[in-house]
Design a protein around this motif. Structure first.
Motif, PDB file in Angstrom:
ATOM      1  N   GLN A 111       0.833  -1.204   0.000  1.00 39.34           N
ATOM      2  CA  GLN A 111       0.000   0.000   0.000  1.00 39.34           C
ATOM      3  C   GLN A 111       0.865   1.250   0.000  1.00 39.34           C
ATOM      4  O   GLN A 111       2.028   1.209   0.426  1.00 39.34           O
ATOM      5  N   PRO A 112       0.326   2.364  -0.478  1.00 37.10           N
ATOM      6  CA  PRO A 112       1.105   3.609  -0.454  1.00 37.10           C
ATOM      7  C   PRO A 112       1.499   3.994   0.963  1.00 37.10           C
ATOM      8  O   PRO A 112       0.760   3.746   1.922  1.00 37.10           O
ATOM      9  N   GLN A 113       2.651   4.593   1.077  1.00 36.01           N
ATOM     10  CA  GLN A 113       3.080   5.115   2.363  1.00 36.01           C
ATOM     11  C   GLN A 113       2.605   6.562   2.504  1.00 36.01           C
ATOM     12  O   GLN A 113       2.589   7.321   1.544  1.00 36.01           O
ATOM     13  N   HIS A 114       2.234   6.909   3.733  1.00 35.47           N
ATOM     14  CA  HIS A 114       1.806   8.264   4.055  1.00 35.47           C
ATOM     15  C   HIS A 114       2.926   8.925   4.843  1.00 35.47           C
ATOM     16  O   HIS A 114       3.369   8.382   5.861  1.00 35.47           O
ATOM     17  N   PHE A 115       3.344  10.085   4.379  1.00 38.40           N
ATOM     18  CA  PHE A 115       4.521  10.740   4.939  1.00 38.40           C
ATOM     19  C   PHE A 115       4.151  11.920   5.825  1.00 38.40           C
ATOM     20  O   PHE A 115       3.197  12.666   5.534  1.00 38.40           O
ATOM     21  N   GLY A 116       4.944  12.101   6.883  1.00 41.06           N
ATOM     22  CA  GLY A 116       4.891  13.338   7.636  1.00 41.06           C
ATOM     23  C   GLY A 116       5.588  14.445   6.859  1.00 41.06           C
ATOM     24  O   GLY A 116       6.142  14.208   5.782  1.00 41.06           O
ATOM     25  N   ASP A 117       5.567  15.652   7.428  1.00 41.21           N
ATOM     26  CA  ASP A 117       6.144  16.803   6.742  1.00 41.21           C
ATOM     27  C   ASP A 117       7.635  16.985   7.016  1.00 41.21           C
ATOM     28  O   ASP A 117       8.235  17.949   6.545  1.00 41.21           O
ATOM     29  N   GLY A 118       8.224  16.093   7.771  1.00 44.60           N
ATOM     30  CA  GLY A 118       9.660  16.080   7.916  1.00 44.60           C
ATOM     31  C   GLY A 118      10.195  16.872   9.089  1.00 44.60           C
ATOM     32  O   GLY A 118       9.534  17.772   9.623  1.00 44.60           O
ATOM     33  N   THR A 119      11.395  16.495   9.501  1.00 44.05           N
ATOM     34  CA  THR A 119      12.170  17.237  10.496  1.00 44.05           C
ATOM     35  C   THR A 119      13.495  17.615   9.858  1.00 44.05           C
ATOM     36  O   THR A 119      14.232  16.750   9.402  1.00 44.05           O
ATOM     37  N   ARG A 120      13.768  18.912   9.826  1.00 44.41           N
ATOM     38  CA  ARG A 120      15.052  19.370   9.292  1.00 44.41           C
ATOM     39  C   ARG A 120      16.045  19.455  10.433  1.00 44.41           C
ATOM     40  O   ARG A 120      15.878  20.265  11.353  1.00 44.41           O
ATOM     41  N   LEU A 121      17.033  18.586  10.419  1.00 44.05           N
ATOM     42  CA  LEU A 121      18.006  18.474  11.513  1.00 44.05           C
ATOM     43  C   LEU A 121      19.363  18.969  11.050  1.00 44.05           C
ATOM     44  O   LEU A 121      19.889  18.497  10.041  1.00 44.05           O
ATOM     45  N   SER A 122      19.900  19.916  11.800  1.00 42.96           N
ATOM     46  CA  SER A 122      21.233  20.447  11.508  1.00 42.96           C
ATOM     47  C   SER A 122      22.140  20.139  12.687  1.00 42.96           C
ATOM     48  O   SER A 122      21.782  20.446  13.839  1.00 42.96           O
ATOM     49  N   ILE A 123      23.295  19.563  12.407  1.00 40.71           N
ATOM     50  CA  ILE A 123      24.244  19.200  13.461  1.00 40.71           C
ATOM     51  C   ILE A 123      25.519  19.999  13.249  1.00 40.71           C
ATOM     52  O   ILE A 123      26.169  19.857  12.214  1.00 40.71           O
ATOM     53  N   LEU A 124      25.825  20.822  14.211  1.00 43.76           N
ATOM     54  CA  LEU A 124      26.946  21.754  14.069  1.00 43.76           C
ATOM     55  C   LEU A 124      28.234  21.202  14.681  1.00 43.76           C
ATOM     56  O   LEU A 124      28.194  20.380  15.597  1.00 43.76           O
TER      57      LEU A 124
END
Lengths: 112, 112
Positions: free
Chosen positions: B99-112
């Motif tokens: 079945q199709p996967q349903h996606f969240g809107d994402g987490t943008r992670l930056s590691i300094l």
């Protein structure tokens, strides 16, 4: 190795013209095939899938895709492009396990 | 509203820190997935889960830990963050493997 190739990073078409976004795959067996679309800052949205049966699959927003087993291709098509179709498109293959493999994506730009 | 939500949407942290990304779905889908999206690579599967208390490695699991104590939640932990883990992370869910996967809107992670 299982892989998906989207040979074009970018596709540009004029509004009202037909569009094609290409996808080829290298997966053993008979995988499930999917197309997804991604708009800026959003997750992927399902467009259509091929499991078995008719080689021409119709999906959301007027998109369709043609499965070609001999060429291991699953190209996305639309007869008449809209400016609002501009987005990032991903082809994906699902082997019989759950390890979905995505192509690198093709950015579609439809110009008015 | 039913759906799949990820939190936080944006996160900045330092190398060596532990960080947990949350994913919650309200459909009671059996399957849940974590992907990372990087330019030129499309989406790559980190881990997936077929049901509560069942998890499996995907294509790029190193440096990540997951758990699934409840069907609706699937947190992803970076135990000691590295700069190479800077990415956009997407969670997805589906009722069945074809079945199709349903996606969240994402987490943008930056590691300094």
């Amino acid at each position: 190795a299982q892989s998906v190739a989207q040979p074009e990073d970018q596709v540009n078409v004029a509004e009202g013209n037909p569009l094609t976004v290409k996808c080829t795959y290298s997966v053993s067996g008979n995988p499930y095939l999917f197309w997804y679309v991604q708009y800026p800052n959003r997750g992927l949205q399902f467009l259509l899938k091929y499991i078995t049966g008719d080689n021409l699959v119709k999906g959301s927003y007027g998109f369709e895709a043609e499965f070609n087993k001999s060429q291991t291709s699953f190209h996305l098509k639309k007869p008449s492009a809209l400016v609002s179709d501009s987005a990032l498109y991903f082809c994906a293959v699902l082997p019989k396990n759950n390890d979905m493999r995505f192509g690198a994506g093709t950015r579609l730009t439809v110009k008015p | 509203d039913a759906g799949i939500t990820q939190s936080p949407r944006y996160k900045i942290t330092e190398t060596g820190r532990q960080v947990t990304l949350m994913c919650h779905q309200t459909w009671s889908h059996s399957y849940m997935f974590w992907y990372r999206q990087d330019l030129g690579h499309g989406l790559r599967l980190i881990y997936y889960s077929a049901a509560a208390d069942i998890t499996d490695k995907g294509e790029v699991p190193d440096g990540y830990v997951v758990s699934r104590s409840k069907t609706e939640n699937f947190p992803l932990t970076l135990e000691s963050a590295t700069r190479s883990q800077t990415s956009v992370y997407f969670c997805a869910s589906t009722a069945g493997s074809n079945q199709p996967q349903h996606f969240g809107d994402g987490t943008r992670l930056s590691i300094l």
